[in-house]
Design a protein around this motif. Structure first.
Motif, PDB file in Angstrom:
ATOM      1  N   LEU A  89       0.849  -1.192   0.000  1.00  0.00           N
ATOM      2  CA  LEU A  89       0.000   0.000   0.000  1.00  0.00           C
ATOM      3  C   LEU A  89       0.883   1.240   0.000  1.00  0.00           C
ATOM      4  O   LEU A  89       1.911   1.282   0.675  1.00  0.00           O
ATOM      5  CB  LEU A  89      -0.915  -0.009   1.222  1.00  0.00           C
ATOM      6  CG  LEU A  89      -1.846   1.194   1.440  1.00  0.00           C
ATOM      7  CD1 LEU A  89      -3.126   0.739   2.151  1.00  0.00           C
ATOM      8  CD2 LEU A  89      -1.184   2.302   2.267  1.00  0.00           C
ATOM      9  N   CYS A 132      -2.853   0.121  -3.979  1.00  0.00           N
ATOM     10  CA  CYS A 132      -2.472  -1.206  -3.489  1.00  0.00           C
ATOM     11  C   CYS A 132      -2.031  -2.043  -4.693  1.00  0.00           C
ATOM     12  O   CYS A 132      -2.570  -1.895  -5.796  1.00  0.00           O
ATOM     13  CB  CYS A 132      -3.644  -1.909  -2.796  1.00  0.00           C
ATOM     14  SG  CYS A 132      -4.034  -1.265  -1.167  1.00  0.00           S
ATOM     15  N   LEU A 192     -10.464  -2.201   1.303  1.00  0.00           N
ATOM     16  CA  LEU A 192      -9.209  -2.783   1.786  1.00  0.00           C
ATOM     17  C   LEU A 192      -9.464  -4.156   2.413  1.00  0.00           C
ATOM     18  O   LEU A 192      -8.684  -5.093   2.216  1.00  0.00           O
ATOM     19  CB  LEU A 192      -8.548  -1.844   2.799  1.00  0.00           C
ATOM     20  CG  LEU A 192      -7.934  -0.568   2.214  1.00  0.00           C
ATOM     21  CD1 LEU A 192      -7.553   0.395   3.329  1.00  0.00           C
ATOM     22  CD2 LEU A 192      -6.724  -0.896   1.356  1.00  0.00           C
ATOM     23  N   ILE A 199      -2.128  -6.513   4.137  1.00  0.00           N
ATOM     24  CA  ILE A 199      -1.886  -5.268   3.410  1.00  0.00           C
ATOM     25  C   ILE A 199      -0.927  -4.435   4.249  1.00  0.00           C
ATOM     26  O   ILE A 199      -1.236  -4.063   5.382  1.00  0.00           O
ATOM     27  CB  ILE A 199      -3.194  -4.498   3.164  1.00  0.00           C
ATOM     28  CG1 ILE A 199      -4.137  -5.327   2.277  1.00  0.00           C
ATOM     29  CG2 ILE A 199      -2.907  -3.154   2.511  1.00  0.00           C
ATOM     30  CD1 ILE A 199      -5.471  -4.671   2.009  1.00  0.00           C
ATOM     31  N   GLN A 227       2.120  -1.176   4.304  1.00  0.00           N
ATOM     32  CA  GLN A 227       2.657  -0.015   3.620  1.00  0.00           C
ATOM     33  C   GLN A 227       4.083  -0.307   3.182  1.00  0.00           C
ATOM     34  O   GLN A 227       4.929  -0.694   3.974  1.00  0.00           O
ATOM     35  CB  GLN A 227       2.632   1.208   4.536  1.00  0.00           C
ATOM     36  CG  GLN A 227       3.208   2.441   3.876  1.00  0.00           C
ATOM     37  CD  GLN A 227       2.467   3.705   4.245  1.00  0.00           C
ATOM     38  OE1 GLN A 227       1.322   3.673   4.683  1.00  0.00           O
ATOM     39  NE2 GLN A 227       3.108   4.844   4.079  1.00  0.00           N
TER      40      GLN A 227
END
Length: 347
Positions: A183, A196, A217, A228, A230
């Motif tokens: 992400l 994403c 999400l 998910i 970052q």
């Protein structure tokens, strides 16, 4: 569709966020101009005039309101915080304290509020999460548990194992079989977008203020049975480059690979969307006709609304059969701006 002064005045009185970015209101008695959602006391109708951009308001002699700050994008990542994110990306093992933020000219309380609003956690919690996310990716790519732990800034293997399992529900040793979806926040002229991507391509590109974003999400995480996190992805660089070119008006088609999440029917609708030429529009009925099912207008409209990859899968090019700008997850004003960018005929 041209808006009348009466409609814009009513929208401003109602503080209607659907009109954010569509118009700005100048107040003749004070010499200031505001965004539609400004919380300051509303003036009388005869004392206002409206502008379709901030430049015209400024040229007319109006000053930006100090309450609603019409020259700022409220969801844009501030430069100071973007620098923090860049630092963490370059070295996830960093452990920045309030003292370090002050040294960088940042107010710790302001940083905390921004991260709570945009990431649901404080900056210090975000740092810990980012560090673990980076460790997760290293392990996922075949890294050694012990090396990863100490490279990530952990002083003991047991502390790393405990923190990792608390977040991901599995031990670092067993995490290599877990799938990752990356992400990233991307800044655009129309606001911050959340992207994403998995190893195959982009699976989401949405404006950060879209109400359905948390639900999307969750759907992506469930579909891929993935965490998910970052972090960078090979497809993000291509995406950012092509998005920048699109907003500069030099790109009409996207080549970045996609990995859309949806049913077979939804994907067929999205493929039809991708074939709408740049600078043109189509109705839901026309989409249904192309799919060979003229009665499936409502199903087509629903599938458009469930599109998670904005701009690249251009649902902004779909309008009502009577030529009106119908609903858009990123806001009607963004739909209008995207069509204006593409020089479409607006009705």
């Amino acid at each position: 569709m041209e808006l009348s002064n009466e409609i814009m005045y009513q929208a401003s009185s109602d503080k209607n966020s659907d009109f954010e970015g569509v118009f700005w209101m100048g107040v003749k008695t004070t010499g200031i101009f505001c965004r539609p959602t400004c919380t300051a006391r509303k003036p009388k109708f005869e004392n206002v005039e409206f502008f379709t951009n901030t430049k015209d308001a400024i040229l007319k002699g109006y000053r930006p309101c100090k309450v609603c700050k019409p020259l700022e994008n409220p969801d844009e990542t501030p430069k100071g915080i973007q620098h923090l994110l860049n630092e963490l990306e370059a070295d996830p093992s960093l452990k920045l304290r309030d003292y370090d933020l002050v040294k960088r000219g940042l107010e710790p309380a302001t940083v905390r509020r921004w991260f709570v609003k945009h990431h649901g956690m404080t900056f210090h919690a975000f740092q810990r999460m980012f560090k673990l996310n980076s460790a997760f990716k290293k392990l996922n790519l075949g890294g050694n548990v012990t090396d990863t732990a100490f490279e990530s800034g952990y002083e003991s293997l047991s502390g790393f194992n405990e923190s990792f399992k608390n977040i991901f529900g599995v031990s670092p040793k067993n995490s290599k079989s877990e799938k990752v979806v990356d992400l990233k926040r991307i800044e655009t002229p129309l606001g911050t977008m959340i992207a994403c991507a998995d190893e195959h391509g982009i699976c989401m590109l949405e404006f950060s203020d879209r109400k359905a974003l948390p639900t999307e999400l969750k759907e992506i995480s469930k579909h891929f049975n993935a965490n998910i996190i970052q972090g960078e992805n090979q497809h993000f660089k291509t995406l950012e480059k092509e998005l920048a070119e699109y907003f500069e008006g030099t790109r009409k088609d996207f080549n970045v690979p996609l990995s859309p999440v949806g049913t077979d029917f939804q994907k067929s609708v999205w493929e039809v969307l991708r074939k709408i030429p740049y600078g043109t529009t189509r109705s839901y009925q026309e989409q249904a006709n192309i799919l060979g099912n003229p009665k499936a207008v409502r199903a087509v409209a629903n599938a458009n609304g469930l599109n998670k990859i904005s701009i690249i899968i251009p649902c902004h090019r779909v309008i009502g059969i009577n030529g009106t700008l119908t609903g858009y997850g990123g806001g009607i004003w963004r739909k209008q701006k995207l069509l204006e960018l593409e020089k479409s005929i607006l009705f």
